[in-house]
Design a protein around this motif. Sequence first.
Motif, PDB file in Angstrom:
ATOM      1  N   TRP A 179       3.278  10.289  -9.509  1.00 29.43           N
ATOM      2  CA  TRP A 179       2.852  10.614 -10.915  1.00 29.43           C
ATOM      3  C   TRP A 179       1.675  12.032  -9.980  1.00 29.43           C
ATOM      4  CZ3 TRP A 179      -2.820  11.215 -11.041  1.00 29.43           C
ATOM      5  CH2 TRP A 179      -2.609  11.690 -12.533  1.00 29.43           C
ATOM      6  N   ILE A 180       1.227  12.558  -8.875  1.00 27.87           N
ATOM      7  CA  ILE A 180       0.565  13.347  -9.081  1.00 27.87           C
ATOM      8  C   ILE A 180       1.433  14.637  -8.460  1.00 27.87           C
ATOM      9  CG2 ILE A 180       0.084  13.407  -6.276  1.00 27.87           C
ATOM     10  CD1 ILE A 180      -2.888  14.315  -7.397  1.00 27.87           C
ATOM     11  N   LYS A 181       2.204  14.724  -8.696  1.00 33.17           N
ATOM     12  CA  LYS A 181       3.747  15.791  -8.844  1.00 33.17           C
ATOM     13  C   LYS A 181       3.903  15.990 -10.280  1.00 33.17           C
ATOM     14  CE  LYS A 181       6.047  14.716  -4.230  1.00 33.17           C
ATOM     15  NZ  LYS A 181       7.290  14.348  -3.851  1.00 33.17           N
ATOM     16  N   THR A 182       3.680  15.403 -10.826  1.00 36.74           N
ATOM     17  CA  THR A 182       3.680  16.556 -12.335  1.00 36.74           C
ATOM     18  C   THR A 182       1.952  16.590 -12.570  1.00 36.74           C
ATOM     19  OG1 THR A 182       3.182  13.913 -13.864  1.00 36.74           O
ATOM     20  CG2 THR A 182       5.004  14.354 -12.288  1.00 36.74           C
ATOM     21  N   GLN A 214       1.321  -1.296   0.081  1.00 36.03           N
ATOM     22  CA  GLN A 214       0.047   0.026   0.209  1.00 36.03           C
ATOM     23  C   GLN A 214       0.578   1.008  -0.064  1.00 36.03           C
ATOM     24  OE1 GLN A 214      -2.700   0.618   3.807  1.00 36.03           O
ATOM     25  NE2 GLN A 214      -4.249   1.511   2.194  1.00 36.03           N
ATOM     26  N   VAL A 215       1.965   1.082   0.708  1.00 38.87           N
ATOM     27  CA  VAL A 215       2.523   2.250   0.720  1.00 38.87           C
ATOM     28  C   VAL A 215       3.535   2.515  -0.541  1.00 38.87           C
ATOM     29  CG1 VAL A 215       4.731   2.894   1.431  1.00 38.87           C
ATOM     30  CG2 VAL A 215       2.932   2.668   3.796  1.00 38.87           C
ATOM     31  N   GLU A 216       4.071   1.168  -1.024  1.00 33.73           N
ATOM     32  CA  GLU A 216       5.157   1.581  -2.442  1.00 33.73           C
ATOM     33  C   GLU A 216       3.532   2.172  -3.155  1.00 33.73           C
ATOM     34  OE1 GLU A 216       5.973  -2.331  -3.194  1.00 33.73           O
ATOM     35  OE2 GLU A 216       7.849  -1.893  -1.215  1.00 33.73           O
ATOM     36  N   ALA A 217       2.138   2.076  -3.392  1.00 34.25           N
ATOM     37  CA  ALA A 217       1.314   2.593  -4.144  1.00 34.25           C
ATOM     38  C   ALA A 217       1.314   3.995  -4.360  1.00 34.25           C
ATOM     39  CB  ALA A 217       0.247   1.620  -4.023  1.00 34.25           C
ATOM     40  N   MET A 218       1.079   3.935  -2.786  1.00 34.96           N
ATOM     41  CA  MET A 218       0.482   5.869  -2.548  1.00 34.96           C
ATOM     42  C   MET A 218       2.218   6.216  -3.395  1.00 34.96           C
ATOM     43  SD  MET A 218      -0.333   5.113   1.181  1.00 34.96           S
ATOM     44  CE  MET A 218      -0.648   7.265   1.851  1.00 34.96           C
TER      45      MET A 218
END
Length: 74
Positions: free
Chosen positions: A23-26, A13-17
């Motif tokens: 991704w969202i930082k882009t 779960q942490v790796e997925a987050m």
Amino acid sequence: MQSTMTPINKTEQVEAMEQFLAWIKTCPYPYGISSMSGGFMHVKFMIPAAQMYTLADAKSGDITSLDDIKGGGA
């Protein structure tokens, strides 16, 4: 990536987050992560009004560029 309905361990779960956050930082738009629940991250995106008008009006043919919104169009 795991299915959203399949339970995953905390490390996965942490790796997925972390992948999601990278991704969202882009994202070129302002955003906020509003909540997390059941393996879902809820994100709100702010799309500037000028861009919303451009997209909507471009479909209708009324506005073809940001210059039209700013008063500089032909």
